[in-house]
Design a protein around this motif. Structure first.
Motif, PDB file in Angstrom:
ATOM      1  N   PRO A  71       0.843  -1.200   0.000  1.00 20.32           N
ATOM      2  CA  PRO A  71       0.000   0.000   0.000  1.00 20.32           C
ATOM      3  C   PRO A  71       0.874   1.244   0.000  1.00 20.32           C
ATOM      4  N   PRO A  72       0.369   2.344  -0.544  1.00 21.89           N
ATOM      5  CA  PRO A  72       1.151   3.578  -0.552  1.00 21.89           C
ATOM      6  C   PRO A  72       1.370   4.085   0.871  1.00 21.89           C
ATOM      7  N   ALA A  73       2.473   4.770   1.054  1.00 21.73           N
ATOM      8  CA  ALA A  73       2.808   5.289   2.388  1.00 21.73           C
ATOM      9  C   ALA A  73       1.769   6.318   2.820  1.00 21.73           C
ATOM     10  N   GLY A  74       1.415   6.267   4.086  1.00 19.54           N
ATOM     11  CA  GLY A  74       0.454   7.226   4.607  1.00 19.54           C
ATOM     12  C   GLY A  74      -0.982   6.929   4.241  1.00 19.54           C
ATOM     13  N   SER A  75      -1.274   5.695   3.833  1.00 19.43           N
ATOM     14  CA  SER A  75      -2.640   5.380   3.423  1.00 19.43           C
ATOM     15  C   SER A  75      -3.522   4.991   4.601  1.00 19.43           C
ATOM     16  N   GLY A  76      -2.952   4.905   5.797  1.00 16.57           N
ATOM     17  CA  GLY A  76      -3.736   4.574   6.970  1.00 16.57           C
ATOM     18  C   GLY A  76      -3.891   3.088   7.203  1.00 16.57           C
ATOM     19  N   THR A  77      -3.226   2.259   6.421  1.00  9.39           N
ATOM     20  CA  THR A  77      -3.301   0.822   6.637  1.00  9.39           C
ATOM     21  C   THR A  77      -2.315   0.421   7.718  1.00  9.39           C
ATOM     22  N   PRO A  78      -2.629  -0.622   8.481  1.00 10.11           N
ATOM     23  CA  PRO A  78      -1.722  -1.010   9.550  1.00 10.11           C
ATOM     24  C   PRO A  78      -0.431  -1.603   8.982  1.00 10.11           C
ATOM     25  N   PRO A  79       0.708  -1.249   9.573  1.00  9.22           N
ATOM     26  CA  PRO A  79       1.973  -1.803   9.091  1.00  9.22           C
ATOM     27  C   PRO A  79       2.102  -3.269   9.468  1.00  9.22           C
ATOM     28  N   ASP A  80       2.899  -3.976   8.708  1.00 10.12           N
ATOM     29  CA  ASP A  80       3.020  -5.409   8.904  1.00 10.12           C
ATOM     30  C   ASP A  80       4.184  -5.804   9.805  1.00 10.12           C
ATOM     31  N   SER A  81       5.037  -4.885  10.151  1.00 11.14           N
ATOM     32  CA  SER A  81       6.232  -5.275  10.900  1.00 11.14           C
ATOM     33  C   SER A  81       5.962  -5.252  12.397  1.00 11.14           C
ATOM     34  N   TYR A  82       6.682  -6.094  13.082  1.00 14.11           N
ATOM     35  CA  TYR A  82       6.542  -6.173  14.536  1.00 14.11           C
ATOM     36  C   TYR A  82       7.093  -4.916  15.191  1.00 14.11           C
ATOM     37  N   ARG A  83       8.138  -4.339  14.597  1.00  8.87           N
ATOM     38  CA  ARG A  83       8.720  -3.118  15.166  1.00  8.87           C
ATOM     39  C   ARG A  83       7.695  -1.991  15.174  1.00  8.87           C
ATOM     40  N   ALA A  84       6.936  -1.847  14.093  1.00  6.30           N
ATOM     41  CA  ALA A  84       5.912  -0.811  14.036  1.00  6.30           C
ATOM     42  C   ALA A  84       4.822  -1.079  15.071  1.00  6.30           C
ATOM     43  N   TYR A  85       4.472  -2.353  15.247  1.00  7.31           N
ATOM     44  CA  TYR A  85       3.485  -2.699  16.272  1.00  7.31           C
ATOM     45  C   TYR A  85       3.986  -2.305  17.653  1.00  7.31           C
ATOM     46  N   ARG A  86       5.255  -2.617  17.949  1.00 10.85           N
ATOM     47  CA  ARG A  86       5.814  -2.272  19.259  1.00 10.85           C
ATOM     48  C   ARG A  86       5.825  -0.770  19.468  1.00 10.85           C
ATOM     49  N   GLU A  87       6.164  -0.025  18.424  1.00 16.77           N
ATOM     50  CA  GLU A  87       6.179   1.432  18.548  1.00 16.77           C
ATOM     51  C   GLU A  87       4.789   1.977  18.850  1.00 16.77           C
ATOM     52  N   ARG A  88       3.775   1.457  18.152  1.00 23.86           N
ATOM     53  CA  ARG A  88       2.392   1.896  18.430  1.00 23.86           C
ATOM     54  C   ARG A  88       1.978   1.529  19.844  1.00 23.86           C
TER      55      ARG A  88
END
Length: 93
Positions: A48-65
């Motif tokens: 998906p394009p960046a900034g589209s509001g879709t959840p990221p797939d990486s665990y690092r992004a999940y941890r940051e959120r």
């Protein structure tokens, strides 16, 4: 599919009481299901394009959120202790 697989495996196991070749057939059936029976992977989709509001797939992004949310919750509890206690009392009921 799972029902057919379970029934077929059960029948082969029951038949295997007298002949061990049926046991091997049951194991082969389970192996084939595990390797090929779950369906082929779907077509690759473009990212998906960046900034589209879709959840990221990486665990690092999940941890940051998760960490960001925890910081906000701690800050809220620190700045509004009366509101926090009221909510805890309501949840206890």
């Amino acid at each position: 599919m799972r029902g057919i697989l379970a029934t077929g495996t059960l029948v082969l196991v029951i038949l295997g009481i007298g002949d061990h070749l049926w046991w091997l057939a049951a194991v082969a059936l389970l192996y084939l299901y595990a390797t090929h029976g779950r369906g082929a992977p779907g077509p690759a989709t473009p990212p998906p394009p960046a900034g589209s509001g879709t959840p990221p797939d990486s665990y690092r992004a999940y941890r940051e959120r998760r960490d960001r949310q925890a910081r906000w919750e701690r800050r809220y509890r620190r700045e509004r202790p009366l509101e926090t206690r009221r909510r805890q009392r309501e949840q206890a009921r």
